[in-house]
Write a protein that holds these residues in place. Structure first.
Motif, mmCIF file in Angstrom:
data_model
loop_
_atom_site.group_PDB
_atom_site.id
_atom_site.type_symbol
_atom_site.label_atom_id
_atom_site.label_comp_id
_atom_site.label_asym_id
_atom_site.label_seq_id
_atom_site.Cartn_x
_atom_site.Cartn_y
_atom_site.Cartn_z
ATOM 1 N N ILE A 81 -0.504 -6.349 -9.523
ATOM 2 C CA ILE A 81 -0.127 -5.715 -8.250
ATOM 3 C C ILE A 81 -0.835 -4.366 -8.234
ATOM 4 O O ILE A 81 -0.631 -3.540 -9.135
ATOM 5 N N HIS A 82 -1.677 -4.183 -7.242
ATOM 6 C CA HIS A 82 -2.543 -2.998 -7.236
ATOM 7 C C HIS A 82 -2.039 -1.951 -6.243
ATOM 8 O O HIS A 82 -2.339 -1.997 -5.052
ATOM 9 N N PHE A 83 -1.281 -0.985 -6.786
ATOM 10 C CA PHE A 83 -0.772 0.128 -5.976
ATOM 11 C C PHE A 83 -1.656 1.363 -6.090
ATOM 12 O O PHE A 83 -1.628 2.213 -5.204
ATOM 13 N N ALA A 84 -2.376 1.501 -7.220
ATOM 14 C CA ALA A 84 -3.031 2.772 -7.533
ATOM 15 C C ALA A 84 -4.009 3.185 -6.437
ATOM 16 O O ALA A 84 -5.014 2.510 -6.203
ATOM 17 N N ALA A 85 -3.709 4.267 -5.780
ATOM 18 C CA ALA A 85 -4.559 4.791 -4.704
ATOM 19 C C ALA A 85 -4.036 6.166 -4.314
ATOM 20 O O ALA A 85 -2.897 6.517 -4.637
ATOM 21 N N PHE A 86 -4.875 6.924 -3.627
ATOM 22 C CA PHE A 86 -4.405 8.153 -2.985
ATOM 23 C C PHE A 86 -3.952 7.796 -1.568
ATOM 24 O O PHE A 86 -4.514 6.888 -0.949
ATOM 25 N N LYS A 87 -2.985 8.562 -1.033
ATOM 26 C CA LYS A 87 -2.370 8.111 0.227
ATOM 27 C C LYS A 87 -2.131 9.200 1.270
ATOM 28 O O LYS A 87 -1.463 8.956 2.276
ATOM 29 N N ALA A 88 -2.673 10.398 1.051
ATOM 30 C CA ALA A 88 -2.398 11.470 2.016
ATOM 31 C C ALA A 88 -3.455 11.442 3.133
ATOM 32 O O ALA A 88 -4.634 11.755 2.894
ATOM 33 N N TYR A 100 -12.606 7.411 -0.929
ATOM 34 C CA TYR A 100 -13.439 6.209 -1.098
ATOM 35 C C TYR A 100 -13.623 5.909 -2.584
ATOM 36 O O TYR A 100 -13.528 4.764 -3.019
ATOM 37 N N GLN A 101 -13.868 6.976 -3.359
ATOM 38 C CA GLN A 101 -14.096 6.771 -4.786
ATOM 39 C C GLN A 101 -12.871 6.166 -5.462
ATOM 40 O O GLN A 101 -12.970 5.186 -6.191
ATOM 41 N N ASN A 102 -11.729 6.759 -5.226
ATOM 42 C CA ASN A 102 -10.526 6.297 -5.950
ATOM 43 C C ASN A 102 -10.006 4.964 -5.397
ATOM 44 O O ASN A 102 -9.760 4.029 -6.150
ATOM 45 N N ASN A 103 -9.847 4.879 -4.098
ATOM 46 C CA ASN A 103 -9.189 3.692 -3.531
ATOM 47 C C ASN A 103 -10.092 2.472 -3.573
ATOM 48 O O ASN A 103 -9.630 1.360 -3.868
ATOM 49 N N ILE A 104 -11.364 2.669 -3.290
ATOM 50 C CA ILE A 104 -12.299 1.527 -3.329
ATOM 51 C C ILE A 104 -12.749 1.282 -4.772
ATOM 52 O O ILE A 104 -12.759 0.141 -5.252
ATOM 53 N N GLY A 105 -13.073 2.382 -5.487
ATOM 54 C CA GLY A 105 -13.547 2.246 -6.872
ATOM 55 C C GLY A 105 -12.546 1.515 -7.750
ATOM 56 O O GLY A 105 -12.915 0.615 -8.515
ATOM 57 N N SER A 106 -11.276 1.866 -7.645
ATOM 58 C CA SER A 106 -10.269 1.220 -8.503
ATOM 59 C C SER A 106 -10.132 -0.262 -8.157
ATOM 60 O O SER A 106 -10.056 -1.115 -9.040
ATOM 61 N N LEU A 107 -10.160 -0.598 -6.877
ATOM 62 C CA LEU A 107 -10.002 -2.010 -6.476
ATOM 63 C C LEU A 107 -11.187 -2.855 -6.962
ATOM 64 O O LEU A 107 -11.003 -3.951 -7.513
ATOM 65 N N VAL A 108 -12.390 -2.319 -6.777
ATOM 66 C CA VAL A 108 -13.588 -3.069 -7.184
ATOM 67 C C VAL A 108 -13.556 -3.310 -8.699
ATOM 68 O O VAL A 108 -13.840 -4.410 -9.183
ATOM 69 N N ASN A 109 -13.167 -2.283 -9.426
ATOM 70 C CA ASN A 109 -13.056 -2.401 -10.880
ATOM 71 C C ASN A 109 -12.074 -3.503 -11.276
ATOM 72 O O ASN A 109 -12.375 -4.374 -12.100
ATOM 73 N N TYR A 152 -8.524 7.507 4.831
ATOM 74 C CA TYR A 152 -7.489 6.746 4.127
ATOM 75 C C TYR A 152 -7.301 5.367 4.771
ATOM 76 O O TYR A 152 -7.326 4.336 4.104
ATOM 77 N N GLY A 153 -7.108 5.375 6.100
ATOM 78 C CA GLY A 153 -6.924 4.098 6.815
ATOM 79 C C GLY A 153 -8.127 3.191 6.631
ATOM 80 O O GLY A 153 -7.984 1.965 6.487
ATOM 81 N N ASN A 154 -9.294 3.804 6.601
ATOM 82 C CA ASN A 154 -10.511 3.017 6.418
ATOM 83 C C ASN A 154 -10.538 2.360 5.043
ATOM 84 O O ASN A 154 -10.985 1.215 4.897
ATOM 85 N N THR A 155 -10.031 3.072 4.006
ATOM 86 C CA THR A 155 -10.017 2.442 2.666
ATOM 87 C C THR A 155 -9.130 1.204 2.675
ATOM 88 O O THR A 155 -9.428 0.232 1.976
ATOM 89 N N GLN A 157 -8.574 -0.843 5.311
ATOM 90 C CA GLN A 157 -9.310 -1.909 5.997
ATOM 91 C C GLN A 157 -10.404 -2.460 5.093
ATOM 92 O O GLN A 157 -10.563 -3.673 4.956
ATOM 93 N N MET A 158 -11.173 -1.550 4.485
ATOM 94 C CA MET A 158 -12.264 -1.986 3.608
ATOM 95 C C MET A 158 -11.710 -2.785 2.435
ATOM 96 O O MET A 158 -12.282 -3.816 2.047
ATOM 97 N N ALA A 159 -10.624 -2.323 1.877
ATOM 98 C CA ALA A 159 -10.049 -3.004 0.707
ATOM 99 C C ALA A 159 -9.578 -4.419 1.073
ATOM 100 O O ALA A 159 -9.775 -5.367 0.306
ATOM 101 N N GLU A 160 -8.977 -4.570 2.242
ATOM 102 C CA GLU A 160 -8.580 -5.917 2.673
ATOM 103 C C GLU A 160 -9.809 -6.830 2.730
ATOM 104 O O GLU A 160 -9.767 -7.991 2.308
ATOM 105 N N ASP A 161 -10.911 -6.296 3.259
ATOM 106 C CA ASP A 161 -12.134 -7.104 3.409
ATOM 107 C C ASP A 161 -12.744 -7.424 2.040
ATOM 108 O O ASP A 161 -13.207 -8.538 1.797
ATOM 109 N N ILE A 162 -12.730 -6.431 1.153
ATOM 110 C CA ILE A 162 -13.270 -6.641 -0.200
ATOM 111 C C ILE A 162 -12.458 -7.722 -0.910
ATOM 112 O O ILE A 162 -12.995 -8.614 -1.571
ATOM 113 N N LEU A 163 -11.157 -7.660 -0.731
ATOM 114 C CA LEU A 163 -10.278 -8.657 -1.367
ATOM 115 C C LEU A 163 -10.537 -10.049 -0.795
ATOM 116 O O LEU A 163 -10.697 -11.028 -1.541
ATOM 117 N N ARG A 164 -10.617 -10.129 0.530
ATOM 118 C CA ARG A 164 -10.876 -11.421 1.191
ATOM 119 C C ARG A 164 -12.189 -12.040 0.691
ATOM 120 O O ARG A 164 -12.238 -13.214 0.310
#
Ligand code: NAD
Ligand code: WQD
Length: 343
Positions: A81-88, A100-109, A152-155, A157-164
């Motif tokens: 379960i991937h919660f780790a992200a910044f959210k402000a 972008y670095q933290n939210n996208i980087g962690s998911l891709v990893n 933040y919102g963009n991360t 959307q991007m993360a949903e697409d990366i996951l899909r």
């Protein structure tokens, strides 16, 4: 590979700690990885006090490739379960690359390691923010996403697409994106809850800190919206109900009941609540008066957004259960616990 073990990234945080409790209660073994950038170890003690089980804790950054590789090599969890992200939201506008670095980087990893170590299931923390200012309410999972209004919102959307795309490309991989609405409240034990750093951005922590005397006065951002009382409408989802949604999402994939390899579910109550209703509900639930004033609208706020929860109800077999009054009591009980206030 153990189908009863779950890696919870960001598990020391607000939603992660409550989810760890529900996973443990449901018989899962939990491994938490967190770099404590927005949390501290007290939540781990809280999880242990509530469940009687101390989860394995690894202090590491999900973007740290070597540390994460070691973690995957050492633990045979089947699910993440991937919660780790910044959210402000505001900070993300000022420092987009940090987000972008933290939210996208962690998911891709994480996804790359799941591919290479043949791990099967991932639940991702998405957000109602992907709907933006929706044309039709309530929003269903098929409601078109609007262009993101913040990095933040963009991360999300991007993360949903990366996951899909990753799930489509990797045969053994299943994914569920849960779109959270507005998570609020704390565990009924008051042993874990939200720990905002600095001035809270979100409504309920601002309310509880005002009630505790830490903040002088709550500003209600706008009373001239086209809503019944002029304040914005949101779908406030109790934190324990939200945590349970993660357990049923993991169960669904572990038991092979998912209909598609990648699925999306709204996690909300289906009920719109205004800022005034929430403030007065808090006062009534806790039998106190709150110092508040009406202030100008906050830039970027949408007038209204709430969930159509039919899909989660029917497919996941999940629904929000806790009454708003109880949730608002739990929020205050947690603030009192943190501030050592006698209720
Ligand atoms: P939180 O800040 O309390 O928890 C996130 C945790 O992740 C923290 O403990 C932080 O230390 C950790 N973390 C951050 N980056 C990390 C990294 N690179 N490596 C390891 N740990 C890292 O936030 P939360 O409210 O529990 O949110 C959890 C998730 O849910 C986030 O992805 C957030 O975007 C999403 N979400 C939250 C809300 C909300 O209103 N709280 C709404 C929708 C979606
Ligand atoms: C709720 C309502 C404010 C503070 C944010 C993110 C969203 C998601 C959840 C992560 C709004 C009003 C607030 C205050 C107020 N997070 N308000 N006075 O903005 O709906 O959503 O958190 O994904 O992406 O944008 O939540 O709690 O900030 O605000 O009047 O001091 O309370 O205007 O109507 P929001 P919030």
């Amino acid at each position: 590979m153990s189908n009863r073990k779950v890696l919870v990234t960001g598990g020391a945080g607000y939603i992660g700690s409550h989810t760890a409790v529900e996973l443990i209660n449901a018989g899962y073994e939990v491994i938490i990885v967190d770099n404590l950038s927005n949390s501290d170890r007290s939540s781990l003690a809280g999880i242990a006090a509530i469940t009687g089980v101390t989860p394995t804790f690894v202090e590491a950054d999900c973007c740290d490739r070597e540390a994460m590789e070691r973690l995957f090599a050492e633990h045979d969890f089947q699910s993440v379960i991937h919660f780790a992200a910044f959210k402000a939201v505001g900070e993300s506008v000022a420092e987009p690359l940090k987000y972008y670095q933290n939210n996208i980087g962690s998911l891709v990893n994480i996804l790359d390691l799941m591919r290479r170590y043949e791990r099967r299931n991932i639940v991702f923390s998405s957000s109602a923010t992907v709907y933006g200012d929706a044309d039709v309410l309530p929003v269903t999972e098929r409601t078109p996403r609007k262009p993101a209004t913040s990095p933040y919102g963009n991360t999300k959307q991007m993360a949903e697409d990366i996951l899909r795309d990753s799930v489509a490309a990797v045969e053994h991989l299943n994914g569920i994106a849960l779109r959270y609405f507005n998570p609020i409240g704390a565990h009924p034990s008051a042993l874990i809850g939200e720990l905002p750093r600095g001035v809270p951005n979100n409504l309920v922590p601002y309310i509880t800190q005002t009630a505790a005397g830490v903040r002088e006065c709550l500003s209600i951002f706008g009373d001239d919206y086209p809503t019944p009382d002029g304040s914005c409408l949101r779908d406030y989802i109790d934190i324990v109900d939200l945590a349970r949604a993660h357990v049923v999402a993991i169960d669904r994939m572990v038991e092979g009941r998912n209909k598609e390899a990648f699925e999306i579910f709204n996690v909300g109550t289906g009920r719109p609540v205004s800022v005034f209703e929430l403030v007065h509900g808090f006062e009534e639930a806790n039998n106190l008066k709150l110092n508040y004033k009406v202030a100008p609208r906050r830039a970027g706020d949408v007038t209204a957004v709430w969930a159509d929860t039919t899909l989660a109800n029917e497919e996941l077999g999940w629904r929000a259960e806790r009454e708003l009054t109880d949730t608002l009591r739990s929020a205050w009980a947690w603030e009192c616990h943190v501030r050592n206030i006698k209720q």
